[in-house]
Design a protein around this motif. Sequence first.
Motif, PDB file in Angstrom:
ATOM      1  N   ARG A  10      14.906  -3.385  -1.388  1.00  0.00           N
ATOM      2  CA  ARG A  10      14.451  -4.647  -0.790  1.00  0.00           C
ATOM      3  C   ARG A  10      12.917  -4.787  -0.792  1.00  0.00           C
ATOM      4  O   ARG A  10      12.403  -5.782  -0.314  1.00  0.00           O
ATOM      5  N   THR A  11      12.199  -3.802  -1.341  1.00  0.00           N
ATOM      6  CA  THR A  11      10.731  -3.874  -1.298  1.00  0.00           C
ATOM      7  C   THR A  11      10.167  -4.910  -2.258  1.00  0.00           C
ATOM      8  O   THR A  11       9.006  -5.296  -2.131  1.00  0.00           O
ATOM      9  N   GLY A  12      10.970  -5.368  -3.213  1.00  0.00           N
ATOM     10  CA  GLY A  12      10.484  -6.356  -4.170  1.00  0.00           C
ATOM     11  C   GLY A  12      10.887  -7.774  -3.843  1.00  0.00           C
ATOM     12  O   GLY A  12      10.663  -8.682  -4.653  1.00  0.00           O
ATOM     13  N   ASP A  13      11.446  -7.969  -2.672  1.00  0.00           N
ATOM     14  CA  ASP A  13      11.940  -9.299  -2.328  1.00  0.00           C
ATOM     15  C   ASP A  13      10.828 -10.315  -2.077  1.00  0.00           C
ATOM     16  O   ASP A  13      11.100 -11.510  -1.951  1.00  0.00           O
ATOM     17  N   ASP A  14       9.587  -9.839  -2.001  1.00  0.00           N
ATOM     18  CA  ASP A  14       8.463 -10.765  -1.818  1.00  0.00           C
ATOM     19  C   ASP A  14       7.775 -11.091  -3.145  1.00  0.00           C
ATOM     20  O   ASP A  14       6.698 -11.689  -3.162  1.00  0.00           O
ATOM     21  N   GLY A  15       8.378 -10.688  -4.267  1.00  0.00           N
ATOM     22  CA  GLY A  15       7.795 -10.985  -5.577  1.00  0.00           C
ATOM     23  C   GLY A  15       6.768  -9.978  -6.034  1.00  0.00           C
ATOM     24  O   GLY A  15       6.066 -10.221  -7.018  1.00  0.00           O
ATOM     25  N   THR A  16       6.669  -8.834  -5.347  1.00  0.00           N
ATOM     26  CA  THR A  16       5.756  -7.773  -5.773  1.00  0.00           C
ATOM     27  C   THR A  16       6.549  -6.525  -6.106  1.00  0.00           C
ATOM     28  O   THR A  16       7.729  -6.398  -5.770  1.00  0.00           O
ATOM     29  N   THR A  17       5.884  -5.610  -6.771  1.00  0.00           N
ATOM     30  CA  THR A  17       6.505  -4.331  -7.107  1.00  0.00           C
ATOM     31  C   THR A  17       5.433  -3.255  -7.112  1.00  0.00           C
ATOM     32  O   THR A  17       4.230  -3.557  -7.122  1.00  0.00           O
ATOM     33  N   ALA A  18       5.849  -2.004  -7.095  1.00  0.00           N
ATOM     34  CA  ALA A  18       4.903  -0.885  -7.070  1.00  0.00           C
ATOM     35  C   ALA A  18       4.564  -0.432  -8.480  1.00  0.00           C
ATOM     36  O   ALA A  18       5.445  -0.306  -9.340  1.00  0.00           O
ATOM     37  N   LEU A  19       3.282  -0.198  -8.722  1.00  0.00           N
ATOM     38  CA  LEU A  19       2.840   0.471  -9.937  1.00  0.00           C
ATOM     39  C   LEU A  19       2.998   1.985  -9.749  1.00  0.00           C
ATOM     40  O   LEU A  19       3.367   2.458  -8.672  1.00  0.00           O
ATOM     41  N   GLY A  20       2.703   2.720 -10.794  1.00  0.00           N
ATOM     42  CA  GLY A  20       2.867   4.171 -10.732  1.00  0.00           C
ATOM     43  C   GLY A  20       1.950   4.846  -9.738  1.00  0.00           C
ATOM     44  O   GLY A  20       2.228   5.976  -9.311  1.00  0.00           O
ATOM     45  N   ASP A  21       0.834   4.186  -9.376  1.00  0.00           N
ATOM     46  CA  ASP A  21      -0.077   4.781  -8.388  1.00  0.00           C
ATOM     47  C   ASP A  21       0.240   4.287  -6.974  1.00  0.00           C
ATOM     48  O   ASP A  21      -0.562   4.473  -6.058  1.00  0.00           O
ATOM     49  N   PHE A  22       1.411   3.647  -6.821  1.00  0.00           N
ATOM     50  CA  PHE A  22       1.930   3.173  -5.531  1.00  0.00           C
ATOM     51  C   PHE A  22       1.227   1.920  -5.008  1.00  0.00           C
ATOM     52  O   PHE A  22       1.542   1.459  -3.918  1.00  0.00           O
ATOM     53  N   SER A  23       0.279   1.364  -5.769  1.00  0.00           N
ATOM     54  CA  SER A  23      -0.286   0.073  -5.383  1.00  0.00           C
ATOM     55  C   SER A  23       0.735  -1.018  -5.691  1.00  0.00           C
ATOM     56  O   SER A  23       1.652  -0.825  -6.501  1.00  0.00           O
ATOM     57  N   ARG A  24       0.596  -2.155  -5.036  1.00  0.00           N
ATOM     58  CA  ARG A  24       1.515  -3.271  -5.230  1.00  0.00           C
ATOM     59  C   ARG A  24       0.886  -4.312  -6.139  1.00  0.00           C
ATOM     60  O   ARG A  24      -0.333  -4.525  -6.112  1.00  0.00           O
ATOM     61  N   THR A  25       1.711  -4.946  -6.937  1.00  0.00           N
ATOM     62  CA  THR A  25       1.236  -6.010  -7.816  1.00  0.00           C
ATOM     63  C   THR A  25       2.334  -7.044  -7.984  1.00  0.00           C
ATOM     64  O   THR A  25       3.506  -6.780  -7.687  1.00  0.00           O
ATOM     65  N   SER A  26       1.948  -8.220  -8.439  1.00  0.00           N
ATOM     66  CA  SER A  26       2.914  -9.292  -8.678  1.00  0.00           C
ATOM     67  C   SER A  26       3.892  -8.902  -9.780  1.00  0.00           C
ATOM     68  O   SER A  26       3.528  -8.218 -10.749  1.00  0.00           O
ATOM     69  N   LYS A  27       5.113  -9.368  -9.667  1.00  0.00           N
ATOM     70  CA  LYS A  27       6.092  -9.139 -10.726  1.00  0.00           C
ATOM     71  C   LYS A  27       5.763  -9.939 -11.983  1.00  0.00           C
ATOM     72  O   LYS A  27       6.409  -9.747 -13.026  1.00  0.00           O
ATOM     73  N   ASN A  28       4.757 -10.804 -11.907  1.00  0.00           N
ATOM     74  CA  ASN A  28       4.254 -11.512 -13.080  1.00  0.00           C
ATOM     75  C   ASN A  28       3.048 -10.824 -13.710  1.00  0.00           C
ATOM     76  O   ASN A  28       2.484 -11.341 -14.672  1.00  0.00           O
ATOM     77  N   ASP A  29       2.650  -9.672 -13.185  1.00  0.00           N
ATOM     78  CA  ASP A  29       1.533  -8.907 -13.749  1.00  0.00           C
ATOM     79  C   ASP A  29       1.864  -8.564 -15.212  1.00  0.00           C
ATOM     80  O   ASP A  29       2.961  -8.094 -15.510  1.00  0.00           O
ATOM     81  N   PRO A  30       0.926  -8.800 -16.143  1.00  0.00           N
ATOM     82  CA  PRO A  30       1.205  -8.485 -17.548  1.00  0.00           C
ATOM     83  C   PRO A  30       1.606  -7.036 -17.790  1.00  0.00           C
ATOM     84  O   PRO A  30       2.361  -6.747 -18.721  1.00  0.00           O
ATOM     85  N   ARG A  31       1.121  -6.106 -16.949  1.00  0.00           N
ATOM     86  CA  ARG A  31       1.528  -4.707 -17.118  1.00  0.00           C
ATOM     87  C   ARG A  31       3.020  -4.551 -16.866  1.00  0.00           C
ATOM     88  O   ARG A  31       3.709  -3.820 -17.590  1.00  0.00           O
TER      89      ARG A  31
END
Length: 201
Positions: A10-31
Amino acid sequence: MVILSRIYTRTGDDGTTALGDFSRTSKNDPRLIAYADTDEVNATLGIAATTAGIPDAMAAVIRRIQNDLFDVGADLCNPLRATYDYPPLRVQQRWIDELESDCDTFNDELPPLRSFILPGGSPLAAALHLARTVTRRAERSTWAAVATHGTEPADADGAPGDGGVNPLTATYLNRLSDLLFILSRSANASVGGDVLWVPGG
């Protein structure tokens, strides 16, 4: 060690996700788009790898590439930094060299190509052509991530999530698409050869 005891978080329900360094970014991030497309490449190769009649040598190459692609995704999701507590997986030039060696090995067994070809022929060749086109998209997505985030590492004071993208990830995907084209031709060699494009036909 990776332990996946629960799949939904449920952590991605706000449209963000975790990168490998545990920072959060938008699910639209080009990475994220780049490593999602890379995951799709892996899934399409799974179809090719399980196609009836795949030669052992080709299956072994595809299995190695599938493992490599997981590492490509791990690289793409970890921003470049000047220093790390635990160095992340990074694509290495030797992986690209392996793909080029595979290209030469399989291409040496094929007749010269004198026309563009159509995806098809055998089921294995069709699956490899599909994987090739998805790989091209993954490469474009990776270059879009490079254009957005650059290729420079964040300095020691940079915030998590800052930092660029390893350009060798895009190079790897470029060579992989070349290899998949060659493997599709190899797959068709035993069923009468390639399906040639007839201009205006």
